[in-house]
Design a protein around this motif. Structure first.
Motif, PDB file in Angstrom:
ATOM      1  N   PRO A 112      17.901   2.386 -47.104  1.00 37.67           N
ATOM      2  CA  PRO A 112      16.441   2.823 -47.308  1.00 37.67           C
ATOM      3  C   PRO A 112      15.712   2.893 -46.136  1.00 37.67           C
ATOM      4  O   PRO A 112      14.864   3.938 -46.161  1.00 37.67           O
ATOM      5  CB  PRO A 112      16.060   1.741 -48.306  1.00 37.67           C
ATOM      6  N   LEU A 113      15.921   1.919 -45.115  1.00 35.16           N
ATOM      7  CA  LEU A 113      15.059   1.885 -43.795  1.00 35.16           C
ATOM      8  C   LEU A 113      15.633   3.282 -43.020  1.00 35.16           C
ATOM      9  O   LEU A 113      14.833   3.976 -42.494  1.00 35.16           O
ATOM     10  CB  LEU A 113      15.475   0.804 -43.044  1.00 35.16           C
ATOM     11  N   LEU A 114      16.857   3.511 -43.019  1.00 35.57           N
ATOM     12  CA  LEU A 114      17.432   4.625 -42.290  1.00 35.57           C
ATOM     13  C   LEU A 114      16.865   5.905 -42.696  1.00 35.57           C
ATOM     14  O   LEU A 114      16.434   6.842 -42.010  1.00 35.57           O
ATOM     15  CB  LEU A 114      18.983   4.685 -42.454  1.00 35.57           C
ATOM     16  N   ALA A 115      16.919   5.853 -44.286  1.00 36.22           N
ATOM     17  CA  ALA A 115      16.531   7.129 -44.955  1.00 36.22           C
ATOM     18  C   ALA A 115      14.941   7.626 -44.629  1.00 36.22           C
ATOM     19  O   ALA A 115      14.656   8.565 -44.293  1.00 36.22           O
ATOM     20  CB  ALA A 115      16.676   7.029 -46.590  1.00 36.22           C
ATOM     21  N   GLY A 116      14.218   6.424 -44.597  1.00 32.72           N
ATOM     22  CA  GLY A 116      12.697   6.747 -44.312  1.00 32.72           C
ATOM     23  C   GLY A 116      12.595   7.020 -42.901  1.00 32.72           C
ATOM     24  O   GLY A 116      11.579   7.912 -42.407  1.00 32.72           O
ATOM     25  N   GLN A 117      13.493   6.669 -42.015  1.00 28.31           N
ATOM     26  CA  GLN A 117      13.263   7.237 -40.386  1.00 28.31           C
ATOM     27  C   GLN A 117      14.034   8.560 -40.151  1.00 28.31           C
ATOM     28  O   GLN A 117      13.496   9.101 -39.313  1.00 28.31           O
ATOM     29  CB  GLN A 117      13.673   5.834 -39.592  1.00 28.31           C
ATOM     30  N   LEU A 118      15.175   8.804 -40.762  1.00 27.14           N
ATOM     31  CA  LEU A 118      15.636   9.995 -40.421  1.00 27.14           C
ATOM     32  C   LEU A 118      15.306  11.296 -41.400  1.00 27.14           C
ATOM     33  O   LEU A 118      15.172  12.510 -40.870  1.00 27.14           O
ATOM     34  CB  LEU A 118      17.315   9.825 -40.934  1.00 27.14           C
ATOM     35  N   GLY A 119      14.419  10.716 -42.488  1.00 29.61           N
ATOM     36  CA  GLY A 119      13.706  11.861 -43.294  1.00 29.61           C
ATOM     37  C   GLY A 119      14.694  12.286 -44.339  1.00 29.61           C
ATOM     38  O   GLY A 119      15.819  12.338 -44.249  1.00 29.61           O
ATOM     39  N   VAL A 120      14.197  13.044 -45.333  1.00 32.34           N
ATOM     40  CA  VAL A 120      14.899  13.594 -46.611  1.00 32.34           C
ATOM     41  C   VAL A 120      15.926  14.600 -46.062  1.00 32.34           C
ATOM     42  O   VAL A 120      17.032  14.578 -46.633  1.00 32.34           O
ATOM     43  CB  VAL A 120      13.841  13.994 -47.459  1.00 32.34           C
ATOM     44  N   GLU A 121      15.588  15.535 -45.198  1.00 32.25           N
ATOM     45  CA  GLU A 121      16.464  16.679 -45.139  1.00 32.25           C
ATOM     46  C   GLU A 121      17.669  16.246 -44.386  1.00 32.25           C
ATOM     47  O   GLU A 121      18.706  16.417 -44.635  1.00 32.25           O
ATOM     48  CB  GLU A 121      15.921  17.526 -44.071  1.00 32.25           C
ATOM     49  N   PHE A 122      17.585  15.175 -43.226  1.00 32.76           N
ATOM     50  CA  PHE A 122      18.793  14.730 -42.726  1.00 32.76           C
ATOM     51  C   PHE A 122      19.594  13.854 -43.661  1.00 32.76           C
ATOM     52  O   PHE A 122      20.753  13.983 -43.557  1.00 32.76           O
ATOM     53  CB  PHE A 122      18.316  13.939 -41.421  1.00 32.76           C
ATOM     54  N   PHE A 123      18.929  13.078 -44.313  1.00 30.82           N
ATOM     55  CA  PHE A 123      19.601  12.214 -45.458  1.00 30.82           C
ATOM     56  C   PHE A 123      20.365  12.831 -46.391  1.00 30.82           C
ATOM     57  O   PHE A 123      21.460  12.852 -46.497  1.00 30.82           O
ATOM     58  CB  PHE A 123      18.396  11.290 -46.197  1.00 30.82           C
ATOM     59  N   ASP A 124      19.919  14.073 -46.909  1.00 30.92           N
ATOM     60  CA  ASP A 124      20.559  14.911 -47.938  1.00 30.92           C
ATOM     61  C   ASP A 124      21.852  15.477 -47.302  1.00 30.92           C
ATOM     62  O   ASP A 124      22.889  15.418 -48.146  1.00 30.92           O
ATOM     63  CB  ASP A 124      19.570  15.944 -48.737  1.00 30.92           C
ATOM     64  N   GLU A 125      21.680  16.122 -46.047  1.00 36.73           N
ATOM     65  CA  GLU A 125      22.653  16.720 -45.308  1.00 36.73           C
ATOM     66  C   GLU A 125      23.704  15.735 -44.980  1.00 36.73           C
ATOM     67  O   GLU A 125      24.931  16.253 -45.241  1.00 36.73           O
ATOM     68  CB  GLU A 125      22.104  17.381 -44.157  1.00 36.73           C
ATOM     69  N   LYS A 126      23.483  14.477 -44.503  1.00 39.15           N
ATOM     70  CA  LYS A 126      24.596  13.708 -43.895  1.00 39.15           C
ATOM     71  C   LYS A 126      24.753  12.312 -44.585  1.00 39.15           C
ATOM     72  O   LYS A 126      26.138  12.082 -44.797  1.00 39.15           O
ATOM     73  CB  LYS A 126      24.029  13.308 -42.536  1.00 39.15           C
ATOM     74  N   LEU A 127      23.849  11.912 -45.419  1.00 38.48           N
ATOM     75  CA  LEU A 127      23.995  10.479 -46.002  1.00 38.48           C
ATOM     76  C   LEU A 127      24.239  10.256 -47.495  1.00 38.48           C
ATOM     77  O   LEU A 127      24.685   9.398 -47.944  1.00 38.48           O
ATOM     78  CB  LEU A 127      23.122   9.558 -45.448  1.00 38.48           C
ATOM     79  N   ASN A 128      23.643  11.474 -48.170  1.00 34.70           N
ATOM     80  CA  ASN A 128      23.810  11.324 -49.431  1.00 34.70           C
ATOM     81  C   ASN A 128      25.127  11.150 -50.308  1.00 34.70           C
ATOM     82  O   ASN A 128      25.276  10.398 -51.030  1.00 34.70           O
ATOM     83  CB  ASN A 128      23.224  12.752 -49.913  1.00 34.70           C
ATOM     84  N   THR A 129      25.973  11.866 -49.462  1.00 40.63           N
ATOM     85  CA  THR A 129      27.477  11.643 -49.961  1.00 40.63           C
ATOM     86  C   THR A 129      28.003  10.443 -50.082  1.00 40.63           C
ATOM     87  O   THR A 129      28.597   9.971 -51.099  1.00 40.63           O
ATOM     88  CB  THR A 129      28.378  12.728 -49.242  1.00 40.63           C
ATOM     89  N   LEU A 130      27.700   9.597 -48.728  1.00 42.81           N
ATOM     90  CA  LEU A 130      28.048   8.191 -48.719  1.00 42.81           C
ATOM     91  C   LEU A 130      27.421   7.309 -49.650  1.00 42.81           C
ATOM     92  O   LEU A 130      28.339   6.554 -50.320  1.00 42.81           O
ATOM     93  CB  LEU A 130      27.484   7.821 -47.338  1.00 42.81           C
ATOM     94  N   CYS A 131      26.214   7.583 -50.087  1.00 40.67           N
ATOM     95  CA  CYS A 131      25.569   6.724 -51.138  1.00 40.67           C
ATOM     96  C   CYS A 131      26.343   6.936 -52.364  1.00 40.67           C
ATOM     97  O   CYS A 131      26.330   6.101 -53.243  1.00 40.67           O
ATOM     98  CB  CYS A 131      23.834   7.092 -51.207  1.00 40.67           C
ATOM     99  N   MET A 132      26.703   8.117 -52.658  1.00 43.34           N
ATOM    100  CA  MET A 132      27.363   8.512 -53.964  1.00 43.34           C
ATOM    101  C   MET A 132      28.609   7.750 -54.043  1.00 43.34           C
ATOM    102  O   MET A 132      29.270   7.321 -54.934  1.00 43.34           O
ATOM    103  CB  MET A 132      27.331   9.751 -54.323  1.00 43.34           C
ATOM    104  N   ALA A 133      29.401   7.642 -52.901  1.00 44.65           N
ATOM    105  CA  ALA A 133      30.620   7.318 -52.645  1.00 44.65           C
ATOM    106  C   ALA A 133      30.732   5.613 -53.120  1.00 44.65           C
ATOM    107  O   ALA A 133      31.682   5.155 -53.815  1.00 44.65           O
ATOM    108  CB  ALA A 133      31.274   7.509 -51.400  1.00 44.65           C
TER     109      ALA A 133
END
Length: 604
Positions: A439-460
């Protein structure tokens, strides 16, 4: 014990017809029972016995008995030492508090360290309740007896009592106390010298300044040169207290030679203690001595041949730099500290690198944007690629420091591979740690970066083979929705979560229910009713009983979010059906849900 004969046994209490005292008689008898556990239980209820006996009988009968039978199991003695520290009112108040000294004196001489320490703690506590007269008549003689005892155990206990009575006694007695302390500092037994060294700083604080200079400094110098490194390292701890008491002009001559010697001691344990106390020492000696003496000493500790010392020093890098005098802080860091830090980034020991990684990000706020980009950024990037997961994790967990100074975009390309590696680390605790920072990373990296790079990890993570990871991943989704909002959840998260309801693995289907439980509150009524509820209701027909009873639990959890008409028309019929299920657990949780808060009484 003759002193115990006055205490009635249960038979006599019964004979006297006083049934109310019978339970007390049982406790008294248990004090003498062969069973250790019964004695321990009775000791823990000692205040109850004392209250029933009254203050006079507690003083004349109970305390003498306890003093005479002090030989017992350590566990019983420890409980007794603790109880007696709270006994002042039970013996008649401060006027009679000295009655507690004999049993505590005996306890302060036993072999087991934890019992002695607890007895000393209780003695220190009740010393405050002695009047100045009683302190000289009763308490101070006890301290003398302990200080000159034949056994080292009593002499070690005495060391913890000097400072509590010194401020409240006459000058003649003060001189005696100082002499006793001096004697113990040069005791033949290392354990006694250790105890004296550990209390040196505390004793110094209650002494008059003249005696600090004439007595304490010589004792400090002697203890800091002791043949035992365990004594020398405790003298380092005392150094902080002593330095804060002395005027600035005396520090250079009275303290610094000993401190310089300790920083280069042949024992790594002593150097470790210097490193561990470095920030406190720095504040105690002030900016000028720090600049001239402590900077080179700190450099040496950062380059020490022992990894434990380097790790302790690395841990203090940020604090040390923060406390440097502002007028030349940047110059000292850039010239003297940063070269050492650069070497530590590639240290051979992972504990050293990990210690540095936990604080290095904090230097960015001290050095500013330009220095961070030019000098610190390459170090952060190197640590993000370190083979040790703890190093990468410590950098990621402190990103907020660098984000304030240069923004996180500078690091984002290097962050991603590090995050992915940690997310897939073989050790599940490492995976768990990175989830907690998401959540800290998501807030700092922003929603676009998160959706593109980290969303898949969170679901995995939701289908990880370790339950703790799946649970943390569920909680993580809730925090992400709180950060990015319900609309984002509806488009990005909810469809993927609901898709798992058809997974062949029943554990993954249950994870869907756990996610719905977590997300219903943050997503709100509309999304819960239209998208999540139909999936939960459908899962009530699952072949696996564990899934079905979790459906009942989910319906109870999301019930408060739903409208009453939805509860009546859609939820209640499904719970009624589950309440007749062939599986006992499913029935139980269905009934729980029907009688729970989510369904008003008229519906159930």
């Amino acid at each position: 014990s003759p002193s115990w004969s006055g205490l009635n046994t249960n038979r006599k209490m019964r004979a006297d017809g006083d049934d109310s005292l019978y339970p007390i008689a049982v406790l008294i008898d248990e004090l003498r029972n062969e069973d250790v556990q019964l004695r321990l239980n009775s000791i823990k209820k000692l205040s109850t016995i004392a209250l029933a006996l009254g203050v006079e009988r507690t003083r004349t009968e109970l305390l003498p008995f306890l003093t005479d039978t002090i030989y017992d199991e350590d566990e019983v003695l420890l409980a007794l030492a603790e109880q007696l520290g709270n006994f002042t009112m039970l013996v008649g108040g401060p006027e009679y508090v000295h009655c507690l000294l004999p049993p505590l004196e005996s306890l302060a001489t036993v072999e087991e360290t934890v019992v002695r320490d607890k007895a000393v703690e209780s003695l220190r506590k009740i010393s405050q309740e002695h009047s100045p007269v009683d302190l000289e008549v009763h308490f101070e003689p006890l301290v003398k007896r302990l200080a000159s005892g034949d056994w080292f155990t009593s002499r070690t206990s005495a060391c913890g009592l000097f400072s509590v009575c010194y401020p409240r006694v006459s000058s003649t007695v003060k001189a005696e106390i100082r002499q006793h302390f001096r004697t113990l500092c040069s005791d033949d037994t290392p354990m006694v010298r250790r105890a004296a060294a550990s209390k040196l700083g505390e004793f110094a604080k209650v002494l008059e300044l003249d005696y600090v200079k004439s007595d304490i400094i010589s004792l400090f110098t002697a203890l800091a040169s002791d043949e035992q490194d365990s004594v020398r390292l405790l003298a380092v701890e005392a150094c902080v207290s002593i330095a804060t008491l002395l005027p600035q002009e005396d520090l250079e001559t009275l303290v610094m030679p000993t401190l310089r010697q300790a920083a280069e001691d042949k024992s790594w344990r002593v150097r470790y203690m210097v490193a561990d106390k470095f920030s406190e020492l720095q504040k105690a000696v002030g900016p000028e001595i720090t600049k001239n003496d402590l900077v080179p000493a700190f450099q040496n500790l950062l380059k020490d041949c022992e990894a434990e010392v380097r790790a302790a020093a690395a841990n203090k890098v940020k604090e040390f730099c923060e406390n440097l005098p502002e007028d030349n802080r940047e110059q000292i860091i850039m010239t003297h500290i940063l070269p050492c830090v650069k070497e530590l980034v590639s240290d051979t020991n992972q504990h050293v690198k990990s210690a540095l990684a936990s604080v290095i990000m904090g230097l960015s706020t001290i050095l500013g944007k330009d220095n961070t980009i030019e000098h610190l950024l390459p170090l952060f990037l190197a640590q993000l690629k370190d083979e040790c997961p703890e190093v990468r994790l410590n950098i990621i967990s402190n990103l907020d420091c660098v984000n304030e100074v240069i923004g996180i975009r500078q690091l984002s390309q290097s962050l991603l591979p590090a995050i992915v590696e940690l997310a897939e680390d073989a050790k599940w605790r490492v995976r768990l740690a990175i989830i907690e920072y998401m959540p800290l990373l998501a807030g700092q990296l922003g929603v676009e970066f998160f959706d593109e790079k980290l969303n898949t990890l969170c679901m995995a993570w939701l289908i990880d083979h370790v339950y703790a990871i799946r649970e943390a991943a569920t909680c993580n989704l809730m925090k992400l929705v709180e950060k990015f909002g319900a609309d984002w959840a509806q488009n990005t998260i909810v469809p993927k979560v609901l898709g798992m309801a058809n997974d062949p693995n029943y554990l993954h289907r249950m994870t869907t229910l756990f996610c719905i439980n977590a997300l219903s509150d943050v997503c709100g009524r509309d999304i819960t009713t239209k998208q999540m509820l139909p999936v939960v209701l459908k899962m009530s027909e699952d072949q696996v009983a564990n899934v079905r009873f979790n459906v009942a639990k989910s319906l109870q959890k999301i019930g408060p979010v739903l409208e009453k008409i939805t509860l009546q028309n859609q939820v209640k019929p499904v719970l009624d059906k589950l309440a007749t299920d062939k599986d006992m657990d499913v029935k139980y949780f269905a009934h729980e849900a029907l009688s729970g808060e989510c369904l008003p009484y008229e519906y159930s």
